[in-house]
Design a protein around this motif. Sequence first.
Motif, PDB file in Angstrom:
ATOM      1  N   VAL A 151       1.806  -9.894   0.796  1.00 19.91           N
ATOM      2  CA  VAL A 151       0.519  -9.214   0.608  1.00 19.91           C
ATOM      3  C   VAL A 151      -0.555 -10.238   0.941  1.00 19.91           C
ATOM      4  O   VAL A 151      -0.785 -11.169   0.185  1.00 19.91           O
ATOM      5  CB  VAL A 151       0.345  -8.707  -0.837  1.00 19.91           C
ATOM      6  N   VAL A 152      -1.201 -10.057   2.079  1.00 19.04           N
ATOM      7  CA  VAL A 152      -2.158 -11.066   2.525  1.00 19.04           C
ATOM      8  C   VAL A 152      -3.610 -10.611   2.395  1.00 19.04           C
ATOM      9  O   VAL A 152      -4.511 -11.429   2.443  1.00 19.04           O
ATOM     10  CB  VAL A 152      -1.870 -11.506   3.984  1.00 19.04           C
ATOM     11  N   GLY A 170       0.804  -1.222   0.000  1.00 21.06           N
ATOM     12  CA  GLY A 170       0.000   0.000   0.000  1.00 21.06           C
ATOM     13  C   GLY A 170       0.829   1.261   0.000  1.00 21.06           C
ATOM     14  O   GLY A 170       0.361   2.327  -0.400  1.00 21.06           O
ATOM     15  N   GLY A 171       2.085   1.163   0.400  1.00 21.08           N
ATOM     16  CA  GLY A 171       2.980   2.316   0.401  1.00 21.08           C
ATOM     17  C   GLY A 171       3.252   2.862  -0.993  1.00 21.08           C
ATOM     18  O   GLY A 171       3.656   4.013  -1.150  1.00 21.08           O
ATOM     19  N   LEU A 172       3.013   2.046  -2.021  1.00 14.32           N
ATOM     20  CA  LEU A 172       3.204   2.526  -3.389  1.00 14.32           C
ATOM     21  C   LEU A 172       2.219   3.627  -3.746  1.00 14.32           C
ATOM     22  O   LEU A 172       2.451   4.400  -4.662  1.00 14.32           O
ATOM     23  CB  LEU A 172       3.078   1.369  -4.384  1.00 14.32           C
ATOM     24  N   ALA A 177      -3.407  -4.579  -1.398  1.00  8.77           N
ATOM     25  CA  ALA A 177      -2.996  -4.480  -2.804  1.00  8.77           C
ATOM     26  C   ALA A 177      -3.715  -3.330  -3.496  1.00  8.77           C
ATOM     27  O   ALA A 177      -3.114  -2.598  -4.286  1.00  8.77           O
ATOM     28  CB  ALA A 177      -3.269  -5.793  -3.523  1.00  8.77           C
ATOM     29  N   LEU A 178      -4.988  -3.145  -3.216  1.00  7.74           N
ATOM     30  CA  LEU A 178      -5.746  -2.063  -3.837  1.00  7.74           C
ATOM     31  C   LEU A 178      -5.241  -0.693  -3.404  1.00  7.74           C
ATOM     32  O   LEU A 178      -5.306   0.266  -4.174  1.00  7.74           O
ATOM     33  CB  LEU A 178      -7.236  -2.205  -3.521  1.00  7.74           C
ATOM     34  N   ASP A 235      -3.921  -6.628 -16.660  1.00  6.29           N
ATOM     35  CA  ASP A 235      -5.061  -5.697 -16.755  1.00  6.29           C
ATOM     36  C   ASP A 235      -5.974  -5.824 -15.544  1.00  6.29           C
ATOM     37  O   ASP A 235      -6.476  -4.820 -15.035  1.00  6.29           O
ATOM     38  CB  ASP A 235      -5.862  -5.929 -18.029  1.00  6.29           C
ATOM     39  N   ASP A 236      -6.209  -7.052 -15.067  1.00  7.84           N
ATOM     40  CA  ASP A 236      -7.042  -7.240 -13.881  1.00  7.84           C
ATOM     41  C   ASP A 236      -6.438  -6.559 -12.669  1.00  7.84           C
ATOM     42  O   ASP A 236      -7.140  -5.969 -11.852  1.00  7.84           O
ATOM     43  CB  ASP A 236      -7.230  -8.723 -13.578  1.00  7.84           C
ATOM     44  N   ILE A 237      -5.125  -6.633 -12.539  1.00 10.16           N
ATOM     45  CA  ILE A 237      -4.447  -6.022 -11.389  1.00 10.16           C
ATOM     46  C   ILE A 237      -4.488  -4.500 -11.496  1.00 10.16           C
ATOM     47  O   ILE A 237      -4.791  -3.807 -10.535  1.00 10.16           O
ATOM     48  CB  ILE A 237      -2.979  -6.503 -11.307  1.00 10.16           C
ATOM     49  N   LEU A 238      -4.189  -3.972 -12.673  1.00 12.08           N
ATOM     50  CA  LEU A 238      -4.069  -2.525 -12.831  1.00 12.08           C
ATOM     51  C   LEU A 238      -5.411  -1.811 -12.903  1.00 12.08           C
ATOM     52  O   LEU A 238      -5.499  -0.633 -12.615  1.00 12.08           O
ATOM     53  CB  LEU A 238      -3.255  -2.197 -14.072  1.00 12.08           C
ATOM     54  N   ASP A 239      -6.473  -2.508 -13.282  1.00 11.61           N
ATOM     55  CA  ASP A 239      -7.780  -1.884 -13.397  1.00 11.61           C
ATOM     56  C   ASP A 239      -8.483  -1.693 -12.062  1.00 11.61           C
ATOM     57  O   ASP A 239      -9.471  -0.985 -11.993  1.00 11.61           O
ATOM     58  CB  ASP A 239      -8.697  -2.692 -14.329  1.00 11.61           C
ATOM     59  N   LYS A 240      -8.045  -2.307 -11.013  1.00 10.59           N
ATOM     60  CA  LYS A 240      -8.760  -2.244  -9.734  1.00 10.59           C
ATOM     61  C   LYS A 240      -8.345  -1.089  -8.898  1.00 10.59           C
ATOM     62  O   LYS A 240      -7.515  -0.427  -8.856  1.00 10.59           O
ATOM     63  CB  LYS A 240      -8.561  -3.536  -8.961  1.00 10.59           C
TER      64      LYS A 240
END
Length: 95
Positions: free
Chosen positions: A51-52, A31-33, A57-58, A90-95
């Motif tokens: 990452v649990v 989340g620090g990103l 992650a979001l 795409d699934d990761i970046l779209d959320k």
Amino acid sequence: MKEMPHDIHQLKSLQRLPYVIVGKESGFGIGGLRGLPKIHGVLQISKMENVVRVEDALQANMKDKRYIDELSLNWDGRISNDVTESVSVDDILDK
């Protein structure tokens, strides 16, 4: 290096960060990103097994990292940058 400095997210103007190590509870979490909106270029994130929670992650807000040219995710020594994985980039970046 085993973990990133905990307060690296305070470097709001940081543009290059080619390698990130996701820490556990006391270290730099994914989340620090979120606090690094200007990073660009190549980014490799390792220790993804730390990452649990989906919420963590979001918080990284990867969909707004528009200037990342290449993203590699590493779980326990395995690197995944293949878009044919079960979850696409795409699934990761779209959320």
